[in-house]
Design an enzyme around this catalytic site. Structure first.
Site, mmCIF file in Angstrom:
data_model
loop_
_atom_site.group_PDB
_atom_site.id
_atom_site.type_symbol
_atom_site.label_atom_id
_atom_site.label_comp_id
_atom_site.label_asym_id
_atom_site.label_seq_id
_atom_site.Cartn_x
_atom_site.Cartn_y
_atom_site.Cartn_z
ATOM 1 N N ASP A 1 36.128 46.861 44.101
ATOM 2 C CA ASP A 1 34.877 47.441 43.604
ATOM 3 C C ASP A 1 35.049 48.819 42.991
ATOM 4 O O ASP A 1 34.142 49.323 42.345
ATOM 5 C CB ASP A 1 33.857 47.536 44.748
ATOM 6 C CG ASP A 1 33.414 46.164 45.192
ATOM 7 O OD1 ASP A 1 33.133 45.342 44.314
ATOM 8 O OD2 ASP A 1 33.371 45.908 46.406
ATOM 9 N N HIS B 1 39.192 48.359 53.114
ATOM 10 C CA HIS B 1 38.886 46.931 53.123
ATOM 11 C C HIS B 1 39.206 46.375 54.500
ATOM 12 O O HIS B 1 40.155 46.827 55.139
ATOM 13 C CB HIS B 1 39.731 46.217 52.057
ATOM 14 C CG HIS B 1 39.214 44.861 51.700
ATOM 15 N ND1 HIS B 1 39.528 43.746 52.434
ATOM 16 C CD2 HIS B 1 38.396 44.455 50.700
ATOM 17 C CE1 HIS B 1 38.923 42.704 51.882
ATOM 18 N NE2 HIS B 1 38.224 43.095 50.839
ATOM 19 N N HIS C 1 28.398 43.370 51.215
ATOM 20 C CA HIS C 1 29.269 42.321 50.676
ATOM 21 C C HIS C 1 29.441 42.537 49.173
ATOM 22 O O HIS C 1 30.405 43.143 48.741
ATOM 23 C CB HIS C 1 28.628 40.968 51.012
ATOM 24 C CG HIS C 1 29.509 39.775 50.824
ATOM 25 N ND1 HIS C 1 30.794 39.850 50.390
ATOM 26 C CD2 HIS C 1 29.263 38.443 51.033
ATOM 27 C CE1 HIS C 1 31.316 38.635 50.338
ATOM 28 N NE2 HIS C 1 30.404 37.761 50.716
HETATM 29 C C1 LIG Z 1 35.205 47.984 53.518
HETATM 30 C C2 LIG Z 1 34.927 48.592 54.877
HETATM 31 C C3 LIG Z 1 33.504 48.174 55.309
HETATM 32 C C4 LIG Z 1 35.956 48.074 55.899
HETATM 33 O O1 LIG Z 1 35.559 48.462 57.141
HETATM 34 P P1 LIG Z 1 36.339 48.135 58.507
HETATM 35 O O2 LIG Z 1 37.435 47.197 58.309
HETATM 36 O O3 LIG Z 1 35.288 47.759 59.494
HETATM 37 O O4 LIG Z 1 36.999 49.519 58.834
HETATM 38 P P2 LIG Z 1 36.314 50.710 59.624
HETATM 39 O O5 LIG Z 1 34.951 51.008 59.078
HETATM 40 O O6 LIG Z 1 36.443 50.425 61.085
HETATM 41 O O7 LIG Z 1 37.276 51.934 59.221
HETATM 42 C C5 LIG Z 1 38.440 52.301 59.937
HETATM 43 C C6 LIG Z 1 38.604 53.816 59.821
HETATM 44 O O8 LIG Z 1 38.743 54.199 58.428
HETATM 45 C C7 LIG Z 1 37.661 55.027 58.025
HETATM 46 N N1 LIG Z 1 37.201 54.559 56.717
HETATM 47 C C8 LIG Z 1 37.094 53.265 56.332
HETATM 48 N N2 LIG Z 1 36.701 53.196 55.051
HETATM 49 C C9 LIG Z 1 36.548 54.480 54.640
HETATM 50 C C10 LIG Z 1 36.168 55.051 53.417
HETATM 51 N N3 LIG Z 1 35.865 54.280 52.371
HETATM 52 N N4 LIG Z 1 36.113 56.390 53.309
HETATM 53 C C11 LIG Z 1 36.443 57.180 54.380
HETATM 54 N N5 LIG Z 1 36.822 56.687 55.561
HETATM 55 C C12 LIG Z 1 36.876 55.351 55.699
HETATM 56 C C13 LIG Z 1 36.565 54.842 59.075
HETATM 57 O O9 LIG Z 1 35.729 55.973 59.150
HETATM 58 C C14 LIG Z 1 37.389 54.615 60.310
HETATM 59 O O10 LIG Z 1 37.874 55.868 60.722
HETATM 60 P P3 LIG Z 1 38.111 56.212 62.291
HETATM 61 O O11 LIG Z 1 39.022 55.140 62.808
HETATM 62 O O12 LIG Z 1 38.724 57.555 62.249
HETATM 63 O O13 LIG Z 1 36.752 56.156 62.916
HETATM 64 C C15 LIG Z 1 35.021 50.141 54.814
HETATM 65 O O14 LIG Z 1 36.329 50.514 54.441
HETATM 66 C C16 LIG Z 1 34.006 50.742 53.862
HETATM 67 O O15 LIG Z 1 32.857 50.953 54.244
HETATM 68 N N6 LIG Z 1 34.410 51.047 52.587
HETATM 69 C C17 LIG Z 1 33.504 51.599 51.609
HETATM 70 C C18 LIG Z 1 32.597 50.520 51.045
HETATM 71 C C19 LIG Z 1 33.324 49.563 50.122
HETATM 72 O O16 LIG Z 1 34.051 49.965 49.232
HETATM 73 N N7 LIG Z 1 33.086 48.262 50.338
HETATM 74 C C20 LIG Z 1 33.659 47.219 49.492
HETATM 75 C C21 LIG Z 1 34.635 46.387 50.220
HETATM 76 S S1 LIG Z 1 35.376 45.218 49.106
#
Ligand SMILES: CC(C)(COP(=O)(O)OP(=O)(O)OC[C@H]1O[C@@H](n2cnc3c(N)ncnc32)[C@H](O)[C@@H]1OP(=O)(O)O)[C@@H](O)C(=O)NCCC(=O)NCCS
Length: 436
Positions: A365, A309, A270
């Site tokens: 972030d 996101h 988060h």
């Molecule tokens: C924010 C976050 C948790 C959102 O997750 P989500 O909505 O559950 O999306 P998913 O994790 O299901 O991702 C969907 C797809 O994009 C990819 N993906 C998502 N974020 C990614 C990233 N930062 N880098 C590379 N690939 C990414 C996933 O591997 C997935 O790929 P696939 O469909 O081929 O398996 C995720 O984008 C993430 O972990 N980002 C990095 C951490 C971050 O910056 N967090 C702050 C959020 S404000």
């Protein structure tokens, strides 16, 4: 005719019966599903939605997000406009009361918040109990919870006047507790609030004042912090806000509910991602290493921190403002060399098919850690810098929930996957259970 159109008809193939339920504001009521039964003994249909992926838990008029179009509005005002023209306390007023304050209202509001910044001296003793190496978020969460013991009147949650009183106290005291926690880790004496200063200047004063008779923050940095606070003030039903509403729904006092919301924010999924971005930029080291790093990400070795996101499937509008603010900050501080690595990462990622197809753009972030570090904040303080302004959002949601006649104690259902009733076996007759 119009009324009939706004309905959903569901056919239960188990019974061949059809049911029609109303659609209101793009949603059906989950409770309407309960009438879908296979027989009189059937409990009725439920919806199963781990992590609330598609469940609205409330009706709210505070913050609007359109993730596909990269829109974020507080009470109808675009975040870009508020970040350009308002102070954080003006935005906190907007979140709380629904409208921007006129000059007189703002003056009174700022004055009231300013006069609640002092902490009861007992909080000092309380803080002394922590080891110096404690994480500032742990101290902040505990310190806010401790305020509940100091203000028993806060339990009067059904009284709107008392609620507003606690809201002012909380918005005012969050920076004071945060600064105290920070100075505790350094072993520096605590600094009392200075009522001549603005909200962010005073926070900087409590963090960084040493022996000078009066602390003067660089106006550009105080403004940058104010902008950062505006961007983080609310973000509709995120994990922390949902926690605030859930705990508050038990009529727990707002100090304890805020401590719970801050505890949710402390999690790395988060509020902790900006710290991860800095670690990643350090690992990459320089611009030349960016293509190789992107290749590794695409091979699935890790995620690009600060990208992607759950809600935004285009550029996070807050990231754009923060990127601009970073340049303002660097006019005063030394340029943080990580910004060049970050800019190169963004440039390459935005042109890359993988990121385009997955709709991965920089989130809030991506640049915020770089600014905070340039301003002199240690990475452990980043989540604290998020919790202070988010308190205004949490409290606006708490008050909205308390006024909502439809809200009851939050209590989800479960889909039972356990054993049916079992026969009790005395301990002497039991076989050793298989280890799982
Ligand atoms: C924010 C976050 C948790 C959102 O997750 P989500 O909505 O559950 O999306 P998913 O994790 O299901 O991702 C969907 C797809 O994009 C990819 N993906 C998502 N974020 C990614 C990233 N930062 N880098 C590379 N690939 C990414 C996933 O591997 C997935 O790929 P696939 O469909 O081929 O398996 C995720 O984008 C993430 O972990 N980002 C990095 C951490 C971050 O910056 N967090 C702050 C959020 S404000």
């Amino acid at each position: 005719m119009e009324k009939e159109k706004n309905t959903l008809t569901i056919t239960d193939n188990r019974t061949n019966q059809s049911y029609t339920v109303p659609i209101d504001k793009g949603a059906i009521r989950a409770m309407d599903l309960r009438k879908i039964k296979t027989g009189p003994d059937d409990f009725g249909l439920m919806s199963y939605d781990p992590a609330f992926m598609n469940t609205a838990s409330c009706q709210s008029s505070i913050t609007y997000i359109d993730g596909d179009r990269g829109i974020l509005r507080y009470r109808g005002y675009p975040i870009e406009v508020l970040a350009e023209h308002c102070t954080f306390l003006e935005v906190a007023y907007l979140l709380q009361f629904g409208n921007l304050p006129a000059e007189k209202e703002l003056k009174t509001w700022v004055n009231e918040i300013t006069h609640h910044t002092m902490l009861h001296e007992i909080i000092k003793d309380f803080m002394e109990g922590f080891r110096r190496v404690s994480h500032p978020m742990s101290m902040l969460v505990s310190g806010v919870a401790a305020l509940s013991a100091i203000y028993p009147d806060a339990k009067n949650v059904l009284d709107p006047e008392s609620r507003l009183h606690q809201i002012k106290r909380l918005i005012a005291k969050m920076p004071s507790i945060s600064a105290m926690a920070y100075r505790h880790t350094l072993g520096f004496p605590y600094v009392y609030p200075d009522n001549d200063l603005s909200y962010t200047e005073n926070f900087m004063n409590m963090l960084w004042k040493m022996v000078e008779p009066k602390y003067r923050a660089a106006p550009e940095l105080a403004r940058a912090l104010d902008v950062l606070f505006i961007l983080h003030a609310d973000h509709e039903q995120n994990c922390g806000t949902n926690t605030m509403r859930c705990v508050g729904s038990a009529h727990t006092d707002p100090f304890l509910a805020t401590a719970a919301a801050a505890a949710a924010l402390a999690g790395p999924r988060h509020g902790g991602a900006n710290e991860e971005v800095l670690k990643m930029l350090d690992e990459i080291g320089s611009k030349q290493n960016v293509p190789a790093y992107i290749k590794r990400i695409k091979e699935g070795h890790s995620k690009l921190m600060g990208f992607g996101h759950r809600i935004y499937k285009s550029y996070d509008p807050r990231a754009r403002i923060i990127k601009w603010t970073a340049e303002q900050v660097f006019q005063v501080t030394k340029r943080n060399p990580r910004i060049d690595v970050a800019l190169e990462l963004e440039r390459i990622a935005l042109e890359d098919d993988y990121f385009v197809q997955h709709k991965l753009y920089p989130n809030v972030d991506f640049y915020s850690g770089i600014i905070c570090q340039a301003m002199g904040f240690k990475p452990e303080m980043f989540t604290v810098l998020f919790a202070i302004p988010r308190t205004a959002g949490w409290l606006a949601h708490w008050d909205e929930m308390m006024r909502d006649p439809e809200q009851k104690i939050a209590r989800p259902r479960q889909v039972w996957t356990g054993e049916p009733e079992r026969r009790f076996v005395p301990i002497t007759e039991r076989a050793a259970p298989a280890l799982v």
